[in-house]
Design an enzyme around this catalytic site. Structure first.
Site, PDB file in Angstrom:
ATOM      1  N   GLU A   1      -6.403  -8.051  -0.618  1.00 15.36           N
ATOM      2  CA  GLU A   1      -6.919  -7.937   0.745  1.00 15.36           C
ATOM      3  C   GLU A   1      -8.399  -7.587   0.712  1.00 15.36           C
ATOM      4  O   GLU A   1      -8.840  -6.751  -0.086  1.00 15.36           O
ATOM      5  CB  GLU A   1      -6.206  -6.836   1.536  1.00 15.36           C
ATOM      6  CG  GLU A   1      -4.789  -7.127   1.940  1.00 15.36           C
ATOM      7  CD  GLU A   1      -4.227  -6.005   2.811  1.00 15.36           C
ATOM      8  OE1 GLU A   1      -5.036  -5.274   3.443  1.00 15.36           O
ATOM      9  OE2 GLU A   1      -3.001  -5.848   2.849  1.00 15.36           O
TER      10      GLU A   1
ATOM     11  N   GLU B   1       0.810  -1.209   0.000  1.00 15.29           N
ATOM     12  CA  GLU B   1       0.000   0.000   0.000  1.00 15.29           C
ATOM     13  C   GLU B   1       0.856   1.277   0.000  1.00 15.29           C
ATOM     14  O   GLU B   1       0.776   2.113   0.894  1.00 15.29           O
ATOM     15  CB  GLU B   1      -0.959   0.003   1.191  1.00 15.29           C
ATOM     16  CG  GLU B   1      -1.978  -1.105   1.142  1.00 15.29           C
ATOM     17  CD  GLU B   1      -2.998  -1.050   2.257  1.00 15.29           C
ATOM     18  OE1 GLU B   1      -4.043  -1.723   2.139  1.00 15.29           O
ATOM     19  OE2 GLU B   1      -2.776  -0.344   3.252  1.00 15.29           O
TER      20      GLU B   1
END
Length: 672
Positions: free
Chosen positions: A308, A156
């Site tokens: 995710e 991320e």
């Protein structure tokens, strides 16, 4: 299609199922239980090492790999593949202690301290050196471990830093972009407010000023941030590829994330990958989720990776609602329906402590007696029934323009007629009626191939570059249909107003000019009437449109612009350009969009289904797969498909009509 991803799918034998595994947070005695339960749940892939930098390198250059050796070997013995992460998103305390300027300075001048994650300046030489060292050590040791199936670079990506190192890197980036100070001054229009630069050392990152600041400078800084973060990814990617080049390398993107231009990023990795957490407290959160799934698939035009999601609730909002029974399964199949070849979660086992201790997990705190565990393990054992779908492509006749430069231009700079635009909400407003009408949708950017589509929807593209303007015109002249919303085509890539008259880039396309933009007052609405007499309500914005070659489709019937056009239609070559000069109420916007698509020959995936049913198609050279998902909590649905085949999940034959209970899914292999 990417050969590395083909090999990955072949290795997994279908869909990847699993999640982040953080064994370093647990005693060794827990690991054997993890293996047993992973096998029970159908797990075949786990992501390892995302947060493990301090456990792998407790002091500079001192590596402790024994525990990771054991984990990799244990997973391999249990036929579970590994997506191995470089841990560079969470630097250890010793790095910022040794090099305090690694910590990012924020826009307000305050230092982002140690104790969270992403606490680094991506331009910092010390950070990059440390990241190179740990990545190289991992690649040397594990590149040919039999458990390794994929490299996961950092996690991320996202920090924005205003450090001295950032200013140096920003100047270098600007030199590469503009070459000379003269060109920079021209691009930034620095003659306004006497901002002319006479020396490169005068140029710094745009820290918070006392008042408004140069919009072109802020726009270029957003581009610089994205490119600088991408440099960090590429540096680590190239290290691991230098040791082994036949497995995928990627990092995980985020839902509606503004700091990274994912069109540029996706080209540098083997698949687009997404972390997404739709809010279970919102009844319509599955619609922006579908938008993000379609965007991920479109970034490379290939199947993508759901890296995710939450098994139930998360821990990031004021109120973190759980996913009610059936919703996790439905959301997982929704991602697959839009092109995902994996179903992954954060995380495998719920943490005992730390910020995300109440973030749901595949294995909750309450263990195997939990509802979440039963649903997760049931899904993991069900997915192999549709294994043949993995790798299947998707196609669409309509595309929506989503570009990070357009986003930044509209929302990251001040001084517009309105300064409260929400680009992602505008995208969702235009996407929603397409979703509800069961249209297959791709996304495109300024550099995409428009010629593959019958129609393109352009939501509020305030900033467009010259190439996009030219290619949209060529698309229309060649027979395509464009439906475009207000305040589009106004400025160029330097955030300078195109001349003469609004909308400079699209004036010939819309067949009209606009002399003023009229943002609405608070709670102000206006009436609109279409040519067939259909009334509508509009608010928030009005263009003062003066037709030149355009035909008027709707006019304002109240307010100061009463009698003036609200929606116009212009024929150009063999195509048409429909321009919407106001914010129409949802039903009216849907009518304009869907009417134009129908006229362009764009047909929905299924001819007859309730709006709460989602319909998509994936296909291979041999088979076509129709996905039907009922998003209602309480209403059954009957869908007329016009297709015959077999539902891969239940094994039942399908004859033209499919009946779905609430929250149920069908995956139909169509018989041609």
């Amino acid at each position: 299609m990417n050969s590395r991803m083909n090999a990955f799918r072949s290795r997994l034998g279908g869909f990847a199922f699993g999640g982040d595994y953080n064994p370093e947070q647990w005693d060794r005695s827990v690991w054997d239980e993890d293996m047993t339960l992973m096998r029970q749940a159908g797990v075949n892939l786990v992501t390892v090492g995302v947060f493990a930098w301090a456990s792998l390198e407790p002091a500079p250059g001192e590596f402790t790999f024994d525990w990771l050796d054991d984990v990799m070997d244990l997973l391999h013995r249990n036929d579970i593949s590994v997506d191995l992460a470089t841990p560079t998103m969470a630097p250890p305390a010793w790095l910022s202690q040794q090099f305090p300027d690694v910590l990012p300075v924020m826009e307000d001048g305050e230092t982002f301290g140690f104790g969270s994650r992403l606490h680094f300046d991506p331009s910092s030489p010390a950070y990059r050196q440390a990241a190179t060292r740990i990545t190289t050590a991992l690649a040397k040791r594990y590149s040919h471990h039999p458990a390794l199936a994929m490299w996961h670079i950092s996690n991320e990506f996202g920090p924005t830093a205003y450090n001295a190192h950032s200013s140096v890197a920003f100047r270098d980036w600007l030199r590469r972009r503009y070459g000379t100070l003269e060109r920079l001054n021209d691009a930034w229009y620095t003659r306004f407010w006497s901002q002319v630069y006479t020396d490169w050392e005068q140029v710094n990152v745009p820290e918070v000023p006392r008042s408004w600041s140069n919009p072109a400078r802020r726009l270029d800084f957003k581009r610089f941030v994205s490119d600088t973060l991408l440099e960090c990814f590429i540096a680590e990617r190239d290290i691991v590829r230098s040791y082994r080049d036949d497995i995928p390398v990627l990092t995980n993107f985020m839902r509606f994330y503004k700091n990274a231009d994912y069109w540029r990023w996706a080209a540098e990795q083997d698949a687009a990958a997404l972390d997404i957490y739709p809010d279970p407290g919102r009844d319509d959160s599955h619609i922006p989720a579908a938008l993000n799934f379609d965007l991920m698939r479109s970034l490379r035009g290939e199947p993508w990776v759901l890296m995710e999601q939450a098994a139930s609730g998360v821990s990031q909002w004021k109120v973190n609602n759980v996913k009610r029974p059936g919703r996790m399964r439905l959301g997982s199949y929704q991602a697959v329906a839009h092109g995902a070849d994996t179903v992954m979660y954060f995380q495998w086992r719920a943490s005992r402590g730390g910020q995300e201790r109440f973030h749901s997990a595949m294995l909750p705190h309450s263990g195997t007696g939990a509802r979440t565990w039963r649903e997760v393990s049931a899904l993991g054992n069900e997915l192999p029934r549709i294994a043949e779908v993995a790798g299947a492509d998707s196609t669409a006749d309509v595309a929506v323009l989503f570009d990070w430069n357009a986003w930044w231009g509209l929302t990251e700079t001040h001084g517009l007629p309105r300064n409260d635009f929400d680009y992602t909400q505008l995208q969702t407003d235009h996407y929603r009626p397409l979703w509800q009408a069961h249209h297959a949708v791709d996304f495109v950017s300024f550099g995409s191939d428009f010629g593959r589509y019958r129609a393109i929807v352009v939501p509020n593209a305030y900033l467009v570059d010259d190439r996009c303007a030219r290619e949209l015109e060529a698309f229309v002249r060649g027979g395509g249909t464009v439906i475009c919303s207000f305040f589009s085509g106004v400025v160029d890539e330097c955030n300078q107003v195109r001349q003469p008259a609004y909308p400079g880039a699209f004036r010939d396309l819309i067949g009209a000019y606009i002399d003023e933009y009229w943002p609405a007052r608070d709670n102000e609405t206006v009436n609109v009437s279409f040519a067939d007499g259909t009334p509508a309500i509009a608010d928030w914005w009005q263009d003062s449109i003066h037709p030149e070659s355009a035909t008027v489709l709707a006019r304002y019937t109240s307010g100061p612009l009463a009698g003036r056009p609200a929606v116009i239609d212009n024929t150009l070559g063999d195509g048409r350009f429909v321009y919407i000069g106001t914010r129409l109420e949802p039903a009216a916007l849907a009518a304009v969009l869907l009417g134009a698509l129908a006229d362009a020959g764009v047909r929905p995936v299924v001819p007859d289904a309730p709006a709460f049913v989602e319909a998509t198609v994936r296909q291979t050279a041999e088979h076509r797969y129709l996905f039907l998902l009922n998003h209602s909590d309480d209403a059954p649905a009957t869908v007329t498909t016009g297709e015959r085949g077999v539902d891969l999940i239940g094994g039942e034959p399908v004859w033209d009509v499919v009946r779905l209970a609430p929250l149920q899914v069908a995956v139909i292999r169509v018989t041609e």
